[in-house]
Design an enzyme around this catalytic site. Structure first.
Site, short mmCIF file in Angstrom:
data_model
loop_
_atom_site.label_atom_id
_atom_site.label_comp_id
_atom_site.label_asym_id
_atom_site.label_seq_id
_atom_site.Cartn_x
_atom_site.Cartn_y
_atom_site.Cartn_z
N HIS A 3 -7.46 5.90 15.76
CA HIS A 3 -6.28 6.74 16.00
C HIS A 3 -5.35 6.00 16.97
O HIS A 3 -5.80 5.46 17.98
CB HIS A 3 -6.70 8.09 16.59
CG HIS A 3 -5.56 9.03 16.74
ND1 HIS A 3 -5.01 9.72 15.67
CD2 HIS A 3 -4.83 9.38 17.83
CE1 HIS A 3 -4.00 10.45 16.09
NE2 HIS A 3 -3.86 10.27 17.40
N MET A 9 -5.29 9.47 5.65
CA MET A 9 -4.44 10.57 6.11
C MET A 9 -4.84 11.92 5.52
O MET A 9 -4.03 12.81 5.36
CB MET A 9 -2.97 10.25 5.83
CG MET A 9 -2.51 8.93 6.46
SD MET A 9 -2.99 8.72 8.19
CE MET A 9 -1.66 9.58 9.01
N ARG A 10 -6.11 12.07 5.20
CA ARG A 10 -6.63 13.38 4.78
C ARG A 10 -7.70 13.83 5.76
O ARG A 10 -8.42 13.01 6.33
CB ARG A 10 -7.29 13.30 3.39
CG ARG A 10 -6.29 13.29 2.28
CD ARG A 10 -7.00 13.10 0.95
NE ARG A 10 -6.01 12.66 -0.01
CZ ARG A 10 -5.49 13.42 -0.96
NH1 ARG A 10 -5.90 14.65 -1.13
NH2 ARG A 10 -4.57 12.95 -1.77
N ILE A 16 -11.18 15.23 6.39
CA ILE A 16 -12.41 15.30 5.61
C ILE A 16 -13.25 16.49 6.09
O ILE A 16 -13.19 16.89 7.24
CB ILE A 16 -13.20 13.98 5.62
CG1 ILE A 16 -13.69 13.64 7.02
CG2 ILE A 16 -12.36 12.85 5.05
CD1 ILE A 16 -14.69 12.49 7.01
N GLY A 65 -3.08 -0.75 5.19
CA GLY A 65 -4.38 -1.40 5.26
C GLY A 65 -4.45 -2.55 6.24
O GLY A 65 -5.32 -3.41 6.13
N SER A 66 -3.55 -2.58 7.24
CA SER A 66 -3.59 -3.72 8.16
C SER A 66 -4.88 -3.71 9.00
O SER A 66 -5.38 -4.77 9.37
CB SER A 66 -2.37 -3.72 9.08
OG SER A 66 -2.39 -2.63 9.97
N ASN A 67 -5.42 -2.53 9.26
CA ASN A 67 -6.68 -2.48 10.01
C ASN A 67 -7.86 -2.85 9.13
O ASN A 67 -8.79 -3.53 9.59
CB ASN A 67 -6.85 -1.10 10.64
CG ASN A 67 -5.92 -0.94 11.83
OD1 ASN A 67 -6.16 -1.52 12.88
ND2 ASN A 67 -4.83 -0.22 11.63
N ASN A 115 -13.30 7.01 13.16
CA ASN A 115 -11.87 7.05 12.85
C ASN A 115 -11.11 6.23 13.89
O ASN A 115 -11.49 6.20 15.07
CB ASN A 115 -11.38 8.49 12.89
CG ASN A 115 -9.90 8.60 12.59
OD1 ASN A 115 -9.40 8.07 11.59
ND2 ASN A 115 -9.16 9.30 13.45
#
Ligand code: GAR
Length: 210
Positions: A129, A110-111, A113, A29-31, A127
């Site tokens: 990346h 990491m899923r 959608i 969760g750093s972002n 997203n």
């Protein structure tokens, strides 16, 4: 209408935030933390994080809720590890909507959608990346770039569509690989770039609703 399809609302610099963000993450969760810090410091403009969602029990991103006063949720994920069944994904749509969110930020989620989320938030999902897409999509993008021997990489914020890491690019930041870099230091520079890029993109998207 702008390419990203955001509609209506007020612009940056006003006190009434209209782009109500749910951040979805799976890990550190750093972002999410960088975005929440930006919000706390008044750097998110016409955007506000209204909720955090996580698919991994005990992940650090869930702790951010208490620290930043934002509700954090870990709804059931069903039988699959890298995606949701359609019914489970519909439950996520309802849970996210219940928090008032109208915009999704995938920050280390990491899923893959699928239709229920893509249709419920059409044109309103981005997203993050850790590569300069279209180079190195998929898992372990930093390791892929490192092993390839690139001299330059970076990070990308892009719109999300049905193709993994394939939506229109909104913005990118460049990171150089120096001779002295290790994989760890290279990754650290990319993460630092992400922490700058994502909040600034969200502030711009929030402002563009005006
Ligand atoms: C980030 O580097 C993000 O770009 C990456 O996961 C990390 C999450 O870190 N996402 C992907 O690789 C998605 N394909 P964080 O949990 O500390 O924000």
């Amino acid at each position: 209408m702008p390419k990203h399809g955001l509609r209506g609302g007020v612009g940056a610099g006003r006190s009434c935030a209209v782009m109500k963000i749910a951040i979805l993450g799976s890990g550190r969760g750093s972002n999410a933390e960088a975005v929440l810090c930006a919000q706390r410091e008044g750097r998110l403009g016409g955007a506000a994080v209204v909720s955090l969602f996580c698919d991994v029990p005990g992940a650090r991103i869930l702790e951010l809720g208490g620290r930043f006063g934002v509700p954090a949720f870990q709804p059931p994920t069903g039988e699959f590890r890298t995606r949701f069944s359609p019914d489970v994904e519909k439950c996520w749509v309802r849970a996210i909507r219940d928090t008032g969110a109208d915009f999704l930020v995938l920050a280390g989620f990491m899923r893959v959608i699928k239709a229920p989320l893509l249709e419920a938030f059409a044109g309103r999902i981005v997203n993050l990346h850790p590569s300069l897409l279209p180079a190195f999509p998929g898992l372990d993008a930093i390791g892929q770039a490192w092993r390839y021997g690139v001299k330059v990489s970076g990070c990308t914020v892009h719109h999300v569509n049905a193709t993994v890491d394939g939506g229109d690019i909104i913005d990118q930041a460049v990171v150089w690989r120096d001779d002295a870099d290790s994989l760890e230091s290279f990754a650290g520079k990319i993460h630092a770039a992400e922490h700058r890029l994502l909040p600034s993109v969200l502030a711009r998207l929030g402002a563009s609703q005006g």
